[in-house]
Structures are given as structure tokens and as C-alpha cells.
Design a protein around this motif. Sequence first.
Motif, PDB file in Angstrom:
ATOM      1  N   LYS A 453       0.848  -1.186   0.000  1.00  0.00           N
ATOM      2  CA  LYS A 453       0.000   0.000   0.000  1.00  0.00           C
ATOM      3  C   LYS A 453       0.891   1.246   0.000  1.00  0.00           C
ATOM      4  O   LYS A 453       1.714   1.419   0.900  1.00  0.00           O
ATOM      5  CB  LYS A 453      -0.909   0.001   1.239  1.00  0.00           C
ATOM      6  N   LEU A 454       0.718   2.086  -1.022  1.00  0.00           N
ATOM      7  CA  LEU A 454       1.565   3.257  -1.200  1.00  0.00           C
ATOM      8  C   LEU A 454       0.731   4.514  -1.017  1.00  0.00           C
ATOM      9  O   LEU A 454      -0.104   4.851  -1.877  1.00  0.00           O
ATOM     10  CB  LEU A 454       2.189   3.238  -2.610  1.00  0.00           C
ATOM     11  N   GLU A 455       0.924   5.181   0.094  1.00  0.00           N
ATOM     12  CA  GLU A 455       0.201   6.430   0.363  1.00  0.00           C
ATOM     13  C   GLU A 455       1.137   7.611   0.091  1.00  0.00           C
ATOM     14  O   GLU A 455       2.356   7.531   0.305  1.00  0.00           O
ATOM     15  CB  GLU A 455      -0.273   6.463   1.818  1.00  0.00           C
ATOM     16  N   GLY A 456       0.561   8.679  -0.403  1.00  0.00           N
ATOM     17  CA  GLY A 456       1.358   9.868  -0.664  1.00  0.00           C
ATOM     18  C   GLY A 456       2.259   9.739  -1.877  1.00  0.00           C
ATOM     19  O   GLY A 456       3.348  10.305  -1.884  1.00  0.00           O
ATOM     20  N   VAL A 457       1.838   8.985  -2.875  1.00  0.00           N
ATOM     21  CA  VAL A 457       2.579   8.877  -4.126  1.00  0.00           C
ATOM     22  C   VAL A 457       1.703   9.354  -5.286  1.00  0.00           C
ATOM     23  O   VAL A 457       0.495   9.439  -5.157  1.00  0.00           O
ATOM     24  CB  VAL A 457       3.083   7.441  -4.398  1.00  0.00           C
TER      25      VAL A 457
END
Length: 458
Positions: A453-457
Motif C-alpha cells: 500500500k503506497l500512500e502519498g505517491v
Amino acid sequence: MALGPAHIACLISLIPLLLLAPGCAARYTADWASLDARPLPQWYDDAKFGIFIHWGVFSVPGFGQYSEWFWWWWASGRQAEVDFMKKNYPPGFKYADFAPQFRAEFYNPDDWADIFKASGARYIVFTTKHHEGFTNWPSPVSWNWNSMDTGPHRDLVGELAVAVRKRSLRLGLYHSMFEFFNPHYLSDRASGFKTQNFVALKTLPELLNLVMSYKPDLIWSDGDWEAPDTYWNSTQFLAWLYNDSPVKEEVIVNDRWGKGCYCKHGGYFNCADRFSPGEVPNHKWEKCQDLDAFMSWGYRRNMKLTDVMDLPSVIKDFVSVVAMGGNYLLNVGANSDGMIVPVFEERLRQIGAWLGINGEAIYASKTWRVQKDNTTAPVWYTAKNGTVYAILLGWPPKQSFQLPSPKTSPATKVTLLDYPKVPLKWAPMTQTAGLTVLMPPMPPSPANAWCLKLEGVA
């Protein structure tokens, strides 16, 4: 309760009048330009995963590639089916003689629905009638060739409809528009489809009966390919369905409504069976895929374990479809006694276990600007609410794993959905794009698939 023939005839006669009825809401006209402009109800795109069930008289012989076409191949003289019948059945045995053997004695719709729920599916599509013409409900226009009059002596559709709805699953109904050997259809075909006796006496009455009796959330049409949509009166039926039927707000349909329609007209697109586009289509689509890698939709009694897709293969296919904007409709064929064989049940429950951890990356997700990265492990991307999900098909051979496409920011946070509260260490690959993630020690996964899970991309 099923509608009688008189009610159905009345409904058919009312369709042209219903299309002209006044109302506040915008109404769809019986042409593709109007029907194709209908927005797709959101539930379908959010669902992502459904279960397809093929079941009928063809499940009794349960033999051959495309076992649901057994009658056709046998009547056409294909050697495998001819030899099978000579070896196992007496002279003079007719296809209709299989129907009393379709007893469904172990059919428990609640058991089926429990399996479908456990799989993580959000909708099912059940065969109400395949090309053999036998109906799995008491069709009022299929006398003595339906599941109430012969065989199980039960309303198989109605029982399953109740069971899946108790578990908050959406009900889809598969319906074949044509029938292999129906005399009315053969007569219409001989006329070059200038007559429409079969449509008036069989196809439309049954479609209307299914809608009014079971109020499906989805109609999966098939068996349309020999004749144009004007023969089937498809646009008139769909205009009624969208304007005045009891399911007009939520119902979804596919694209098989006449020769030349698929991948062009309808609700969502199936296109060809097992459709796998090379790039993201500009229209909502669905891949229907059979667990039996022998490509039979119906159950085969001579199926081997090696013929069944393993879990990593299913998840790989499923994830690629969702990353490309599609829904995944996975088929199981039930056997004639009403059982879903253990290997199919096991596979469905395994999918559900994987979705129990990783479903956040699947349900209600959207396509991202990049669909796939090929690094040391193949990666497919999905996105939802500003978050990007990188689904790894295989564990990286080294602890540091590179994702070339995401653009990081000071707010970037990376987690593994198996351990959502444990942030992973990462570093940018370059000043413009990419990140290197320090992967944690992990045991093997039966699905061979994990999700970051990639947040802030971006």
C-alpha cells in the motif's frame, strides 16, 4: 411465484406502450445510441469479482471439451461423444433421457451461497438456461423441459436467489437466447430470421418471466450470435428493462444481444469468452474464466486435478484483469447431483482468504496511470481514494525491492497489507520517480501474491 403465459403475453404487448409512458425521469428509447448512454450502476464496478455457475442436463453426461455443448457435438457426430454414448448407454437413448437423471439430490443452495460468500465474490451469475433449452426454473413456455416438471422437480433458480440474497450477494442470471434444436428457432433460421416465432414464443417470454419472478441484478445474455439484434427485439427489451421493469435502477447487462453487438453495445462488455485486452479498454468490461483449464464451462466427470487452475494462476489472472479495469467472473461447473466438487470449493475459499487480506486493493479500485511494472517480481497497480496499491506476483529475491513508476513525496508511506500497522522503510530511486522498499521477512503465500500500500505517491 412464476408468471403464467397469459401474464407474459400481456407484458409483451405492453412493451411498446410502456416505452411511451410519461414520467419525470429521462427515458431510454429502443435504439443503441440511447441504451448505450445509460450510466452503469456503480455496484458492478465496485464488486470486481463474481462466480459463474454452469449447471443443467449437460451435467449428467459431464463429458468432453465444452461439456455444456454435449448434445450438439453428439448430434453432429463428433467421434468422442459418439463413442462415449455407444460405450456407456443403450441403443435408442436420447438426450432427453438424461433429464430424469438430473436429480440434484444433494443440491443445497445455502451451502452453495456459503461457498460463494467465502470466496469474496460480490455477485454470482447462475445458468437459468443454456443452449440445450432446459430451464432451471419452472418456465411457463418450456413445458416438460424444465427443472420443476422433470429431474429435480425444484425451482433451482428461485432457491439460489433466496440463498445468495440472504448473504448480501448480487444475483446475476445467465440466459441463452437460442436453443440448439428448438423447432421454432430452426424455422426462423431457415427463413433467414425474417420470422420471429421463437422470439415471440420463447425468448422474450422467458426473459420477462425471469425479470418479474426473480428481479435479477444482472442479466448475462448469450446464444445471440447467429441473428441480428433486430431479430431478438433486444433494444425493445432493454428499453423496457431500463425504463419500467422492477429492477430498472440497479440492473446490469452484458453485450451479447445480437450478431455484431459484443464489444460494441450493451451495458458492460464481455467480448469473446476469456477476453484479455492488451491495453485498458475505454469501456467497462469483464473476463469470464473457467477454473477447468480444459476450457469446459460445464462440469466434466473425467476432469483431472492437473486440469484445474492452481491458486497462483487464478490470482495472477484476477489481479491483471482488475488492474486493467475489468471484473473477473470465475466459473465452476456443478455436477448433476448438485455438488460443487471439493477442488473447486477449495479454490474458491483460497481466493477468499487472499481477498480477506488484500481486498482493499481490489474492491472499488480504479485503474492507475501505470498498470504494470516488470521488476524482479511482476507488479500490477490499482488505485483508490488517492492511494496506490502495488500487487506483487511473487516474492522479491532480494530484501530491497524497486518500484520504478510511483513518484514519491515527503508524505509517502509504505505498508504491506499483511501487516497494515507496520510502516516499511523506503528510499527514492531517483529524484523524479521510483522507490526502493525494504521488504520484511515473510513466509510463503499459497497465492504467491502480496500487496504494498503506497500512500502519498503520484
